[in-house]
Write a protein that holds these residues in place. Sequence first.
Motif, mmCIF file in Angstrom:
data_model
loop_
_atom_site.group_PDB
_atom_site.id
_atom_site.type_symbol
_atom_site.label_atom_id
_atom_site.label_comp_id
_atom_site.label_asym_id
_atom_site.label_seq_id
_atom_site.Cartn_x
_atom_site.Cartn_y
_atom_site.Cartn_z
ATOM 1 N N ALA A 273 1.052 -1.006 0.105
ATOM 2 C CA ALA A 273 0.118 -0.041 0.087
ATOM 3 C C ALA A 273 1.070 1.583 0.403
ATOM 4 N N VAL A 274 1.787 0.777 0.908
ATOM 5 C CA VAL A 274 2.870 2.355 0.788
ATOM 6 C C VAL A 274 3.507 2.250 -0.665
ATOM 7 N N GLU A 275 4.157 1.475 -1.163
ATOM 8 C CA GLU A 275 4.464 1.486 -2.515
ATOM 9 C C GLU A 275 3.769 2.376 -2.951
ATOM 10 N N ALA A 276 2.112 1.933 -3.501
ATOM 11 C CA ALA A 276 1.073 1.968 -4.345
ATOM 12 C C ALA A 276 0.855 3.686 -4.604
ATOM 13 N N ARG A 277 0.897 4.377 -3.079
ATOM 14 C CA ARG A 277 0.756 6.276 -2.800
ATOM 15 C C ARG A 277 1.836 6.766 -2.992
ATOM 16 N N ALA A 278 3.313 5.967 -2.771
ATOM 17 C CA ALA A 278 4.521 6.551 -3.257
ATOM 18 C C ALA A 278 4.337 6.183 -5.282
ATOM 19 N N ALA A 279 4.097 5.547 -5.940
ATOM 20 C CA ALA A 279 3.952 5.369 -7.394
ATOM 21 C C ALA A 279 2.647 6.744 -8.303
ATOM 22 N N ALA A 280 1.747 6.470 -7.343
ATOM 23 C CA ALA A 280 0.720 7.505 -7.521
ATOM 24 C C ALA A 280 1.127 9.444 -7.205
ATOM 25 N N ASN A 281 1.712 8.987 -5.819
ATOM 26 C CA ASN A 281 2.196 10.549 -5.538
ATOM 27 C C ASN A 281 4.006 10.514 -6.341
ATOM 28 N N PRO A 285 9.659 7.349 0.064
ATOM 29 C CA PRO A 285 9.142 6.946 0.791
ATOM 30 C C PRO A 285 10.414 6.300 1.446
ATOM 31 N N VAL A 286 10.948 6.132 3.038
ATOM 32 C CA VAL A 286 12.182 5.451 3.056
ATOM 33 C C VAL A 286 11.599 4.119 3.948
ATOM 34 N N VAL A 287 12.250 3.273 4.399
ATOM 35 C CA VAL A 287 11.706 2.183 5.547
ATOM 36 C C VAL A 287 12.851 0.789 5.770
ATOM 37 N N ARG A 288 13.206 1.688 7.037
ATOM 38 C CA ARG A 288 14.305 0.969 8.078
ATOM 39 C C ARG A 288 14.056 0.528 8.356
ATOM 40 N N ILE A 289 14.528 -1.203 8.497
ATOM 41 C CA ILE A 289 14.303 -2.213 9.461
ATOM 42 C C ILE A 289 16.079 -2.631 9.999
ATOM 43 N N TYR A 290 15.799 -2.454 11.337
ATOM 44 C CA TYR A 290 17.070 -3.104 11.675
ATOM 45 C C TYR A 290 16.625 -4.124 12.680
ATOM 46 N N ILE A 291 17.673 -5.367 12.228
ATOM 47 C CA ILE A 291 17.319 -6.907 13.388
ATOM 48 C C ILE A 291 18.566 -6.999 14.367
ATOM 49 N N LEU A 340 5.648 -6.449 -3.691
ATOM 50 C CA LEU A 340 6.040 -5.569 -4.039
ATOM 51 C C LEU A 340 6.607 -5.589 -5.578
ATOM 52 N N VAL A 341 6.142 -3.935 -6.264
ATOM 53 C CA VAL A 341 5.780 -3.896 -7.656
ATOM 54 C C VAL A 341 7.577 -3.641 -8.329
ATOM 55 N N GLY A 342 8.228 -2.508 -7.766
ATOM 56 C CA GLY A 342 9.407 -2.026 -7.903
ATOM 57 C C GLY A 342 9.018 -1.203 -9.311
ATOM 58 N N ASN A 343 8.156 0.174 -8.841
ATOM 59 C CA ASN A 343 7.305 0.995 -9.562
ATOM 60 C C ASN A 343 7.661 2.762 -8.567
ATOM 61 N N SER A 344 8.304 2.863 -8.219
ATOM 62 C CA SER A 344 8.441 3.850 -7.231
ATOM 63 C C SER A 344 9.858 3.884 -6.647
ATOM 64 N N GLN A 345 9.827 5.141 -6.292
ATOM 65 C CA GLN A 345 10.841 5.086 -5.666
ATOM 66 C C GLN A 345 11.545 4.869 -4.313
ATOM 67 N N MET A 346 10.836 4.391 -3.894
ATOM 68 C CA MET A 346 10.486 3.558 -2.376
ATOM 69 C C MET A 346 11.751 3.030 -2.227
ATOM 70 N N GLN A 347 12.344 2.962 -1.301
ATOM 71 C CA GLN A 347 13.977 2.791 -0.363
ATOM 72 C C GLN A 347 13.295 1.621 0.716
ATOM 73 N N ILE A 348 13.878 0.158 0.987
ATOM 74 C CA ILE A 348 13.557 -0.406 2.005
ATOM 75 C C ILE A 348 15.271 -0.569 2.532
ATOM 76 N N LEU A 431 21.622 -4.338 3.241
ATOM 77 C CA LEU A 431 21.510 -4.236 2.273
ATOM 78 C C LEU A 431 20.136 -3.226 1.998
ATOM 79 N N ARG A 432 20.233 -2.882 0.279
ATOM 80 C CA ARG A 432 18.795 -1.990 0.085
ATOM 81 C C ARG A 432 17.811 -2.301 -0.724
ATOM 82 N N TRP A 433 16.965 -2.545 -0.943
ATOM 83 C CA TRP A 433 16.097 -3.110 -1.853
ATOM 84 C C TRP A 433 15.228 -1.610 -2.528
ATOM 85 N N GLU A 434 15.216 -1.195 -3.837
ATOM 86 C CA GLU A 434 15.278 -0.725 -4.385
ATOM 87 C C GLU A 434 14.740 -0.942 -6.218
ATOM 88 N N GLY A 435 13.017 -0.734 -6.959
ATOM 89 C CA GLY A 435 12.932 -0.840 -7.977
ATOM 90 C C GLY A 435 13.360 -2.278 -8.578
#
Length: 682
Positions: A273-281, A285-291, A340-348, A431-435
């Motif tokens: 949902a975050v990716e879809a909104r990022a693509a539309a707008n 967005p940046v997502v940071r996951i620390y384990i 995820l589709v990979g159609n936005s500027q979102m980075q994970i 690691l970074r996921w983008e597109g």
Amino acid sequence: MAWDRITGGSVTSISVTPDGFIYGVGLDKAVWRTRPNETWQRITDGSVTSISVTPDGFIYGVGLDKAVWRTRPNETWQRITDGSVTSISVLPNGKIYGVGLDKAVWRTCPNGTWQRITDGSVSSILVLSDDAILGVGLDKAVWRTRSYGTWQRITDGSVTAISVVPNGDIYGVGTDSAVWIIRNTLCDASCKLTKIIQDLDEDARGRIWSLDANDSVQILAGPEKDASISAPAQEMVSAVKLDLEGGDKLIDISTLADITGDWPNVLATTLKAVEARAAANNTAPVVRIYIGLSGYFSGTYDRWLDTASRWSGLLPDFGIAEFNWNSHLRGVLSKLTVQLVGNSQMQIYIGGGRSQKDTNWNHSKIVAVDGTRAIVGGHNLWSEYFGTQPVFDTSLSVVGNSSKAAHRFADQLWRIHQRDFPSGSNGTHILRWEGNIVTENVTGIPTSTEILRQGGGTMGNIQILSVGQLGKSEYPSQVKKAVIRMIDVAEKNIYISQQSIVHPFVSNPLLRLWYQTIDAPLVTGLVQKAIAGVDVKLVLSNENAPHNTKANMPTRDILKLIWRTAVLHGVGNTRDNRTKFCHNFYIGNLRVGCYDTYPGGTQSFANHSKAILIDKQVFMVGSHNLYEQDPAQLSEFAYVVADSSKAEQYYYQYWEPVLADFARTVYNDTQCLSILSERDEL
């Protein structure tokens, strides 16, 4: 009420912050800062005649032109109003009150104009809220009024300026230019929070701890009154989904070990949902996951121990070896990005590991979104919270400025990680996921201060202390300091819900030779409170609990260990002390309704909460276990809420049913005294 002198004579105006710092305008018209009975330090240029300091660190001052100016320590003053006042008081929400040239109280309006709200009769003011105003009268006494109300005299005449802290202490500048105080003997929620903050490292403010205003707090805890056994887990899922699905700028997630069970699908769906909104707008967005990955070594030693453990079958499990971290993180990332589709500027970004330098790994559990919403507590993102034998836990969902504090703590987790793993044979473990492209050995993780607008935020009236710790190397034991201070300021009752208060090492005779298993200052403080008449209750997990959430020792043995530890640390082992202790100290295990075990099973309930409630006024919820943090001191994060109405709600939602059910597992006074008299070694 009598005034007591606490500084030398050198100021004309003061403002005292909730953490006990006294700010004053010196005779040189600069701003100086001190604590009671310490030395003044100059922190601004000389240009003001009256000041007011807000909890976010801004210093407001009346300039020589009678306008209001603003700055921070060692920064430049900026003019923010027209010149028309001689003294000011600024609320945490930024609303400015001032004494006009007519000696009446005025306040600023949204359009920038001043509005008169009292008669003219004071020379200096302190505004406690929109409807509570203190002023220094022309007779140098302290007076009190409300907007458009009548002034009432509350002290003798002896001061020229005043300030009040949340616990009700009144500070004043005497005719000798020294600071004087009238102490309030009653301690409410704000008072207790002020005392809790005093032991924290001031240099760590804004990095790993801060005091912030918030709009709302929701308690996510189980078991609840009249709720099904599985209800708390679903409540947590709903809260996480609601927060994450609204993310537009920055999402921070910190957890331990892995993401399993229903959680990968929950997170994957929300990230979609975050990716879809990022693509539309067309946003990024940046997502940071620390384990956090538990263990005691990294690098070469890690590889040797991993090999020896697998081949010998004799050594304990030392956690995932460093050379396998990247593949583990890639596996977690693949579960979260599957939709995820990979159609936005979102980075994970995903990273994790442990530091061999100070035996530290992340143990915090945070979900923070856009600097507006956060969930903090004990919940890991694991499968154990679902099914017929769920783990019971506690977290807080907060809307307000404390969410930015959670982001700032995540910044520190990433900074420490990049310090410890800048490169090397195994890479940075980021690691970074983008597109739909995954890159390893990433550096330069964006920070929350780069992504989110700083300042502003909510003007809510729920005060929350956010406090974290980062191992032993920087500002150690901040959460522990807050916990011990909470125990110290409790006056009526202390309720604690924990998996255990003895370290898992207690079951290993060899490790017990080197390491403490119980936090001596903490349990000694609890014993002293019980002897003093405070009602102390400890709700622990069970010896036969599932999911590696055992209490680590029978309550009978824990009770003996607590008393023996307290005696070794100064508590008198007298009959009178033992009698008082046993009458006020209760330790037992989690029960749910009429059940002693999970329905249809033989294992008893798993308690993973890390929660404390004192006096039904202040409560802490976080990730910190209360047993001795040695040899590892983990990275932890917690919220401390100082709000009597929220504490009362928390009590009736969680504590009332929990304490009623756990009561059947505790020892009565006679049994307790008999246990304390036993002399067998633990």
